[in-house]
Motif scaffolding. Structure first.
Motif, short mmCIF file in Angstrom:
data_model
loop_
_atom_site.label_atom_id
_atom_site.label_comp_id
_atom_site.label_asym_id
_atom_site.label_seq_id
_atom_site.Cartn_x
_atom_site.Cartn_y
_atom_site.Cartn_z
N MET A 109 13.52 6.69 0.10
CA MET A 109 13.04 5.24 0.82
C MET A 109 12.13 4.36 0.14
O MET A 109 11.58 3.39 0.75
CB MET A 109 12.75 5.69 2.16
N LYS A 111 12.32 1.90 -1.90
CA LYS A 111 12.60 0.54 -1.98
C LYS A 111 12.25 -0.04 -0.44
O LYS A 111 11.81 -1.27 -0.35
CB LYS A 111 14.00 0.24 -2.26
N ARG A 112 12.38 0.71 0.43
CA ARG A 112 12.20 0.14 1.86
C ARG A 112 10.64 0.18 2.24
O ARG A 112 10.16 -0.67 3.00
CB ARG A 112 12.91 1.05 2.77
N ILE A 113 10.00 1.07 1.59
CA ILE A 113 8.60 1.59 2.28
C ILE A 113 7.47 0.84 1.35
O ILE A 113 6.39 0.52 1.78
CB ILE A 113 8.43 3.00 2.57
N ALA A 188 10.62 -1.61 -4.83
CA ALA A 188 10.18 -2.16 -3.61
C ALA A 188 8.66 -2.40 -3.91
O ALA A 188 7.91 -1.44 -4.16
CB ALA A 188 10.48 -1.52 -2.51
#
Length: 194
Positions: A109, A111-113, A188
């Motif tokens: 995750m 890229k999301r976090i 991210a």
């Protein structure tokens, strides 16, 4: 008897792949590889090792649930100190399992976090190794074998050495070559150059 062999092998394999993943991550980020390995290649190898370790961990846990030699229930595997078999050592294995899952899933995750939270979650990797080591030493049926004891000694020594090198080289890491296509994929949390 076959499930007992498979679950023991998977447990040892998960421990070794956890070691390799952490060692590779430390080597790749200390500059020891220099410019020989691109950042994208280093990340791919690291992710492959981590995911392989998670699969082996799953086989180890599933084997414990179905093996008739040492019956484990779902609570024994999911709740620390619930197992009557060496409760502290088993609890360390349960906690290590949760930590491995957390570190690997947060990596998926990334890229999301964002990079900051991903790096913070990655700090759990070394204590996770320590818990897995203690679990193997005190709950593993193969720990009394000299070969397994030496595996624990060598893996621990190598990781301590790499951690010391990492600490001493912080801030002195050379840039690695970018993506083979000439454009480095952004993660991210990283901003495009303006």
């Amino acid at each position: 008897m076959t499930t007992w062999i498979v679950l023991r092998s998977a447990g040892i394999g998960a421990y070794l792949v956890l070691f390799l993943s952490i060692a590779w991550g430390l080597v790749a980020t200390t500059g020891a590889l220099g410019r020989r390995v691109s950042k994208a290649s280093a990340i791919t190898v690291h992710q492959f090792l981590s995911t392989s370790g998670l699969v082996l961990l799953g086989v180890h846990v599933a084997g414990l649930l179905v093996d008739p030699f040492m019956p484990f229930g779902v609570a024994d595997i999911l709740v620390p100190v619930a197992s009557p078999y060496r409760p502290v050592a088993t609890a360390l294995g349960v906690l290590a399992m949760y930590a491995v899952v957390f570190v690997v899933v947060t990596s998926w995750m990334r890229k999301r976090i964002g990079t900051t939270w991903w790096r913070r979650s990655h700090l759990l990797a070394v204590p996770t190794f320590g818990m897995a080591l203690a679990h193997g030493l005190f709950a593993g049926s193969d720990s009394a074998r000299p070969g397994m004891w030496w595996v624990y000694v060598v893996t621990t020594t190598v990781l301590v050495f790499l951690l010391v090198v990492r600490g001493l080289t912080d801030g002195f890491r050379p840039e690695r070559p970018g993506h083979p296509g000439g454009r480095e994929p952004r993660m991210a949390g990283e901003r495009a150059a303006v």
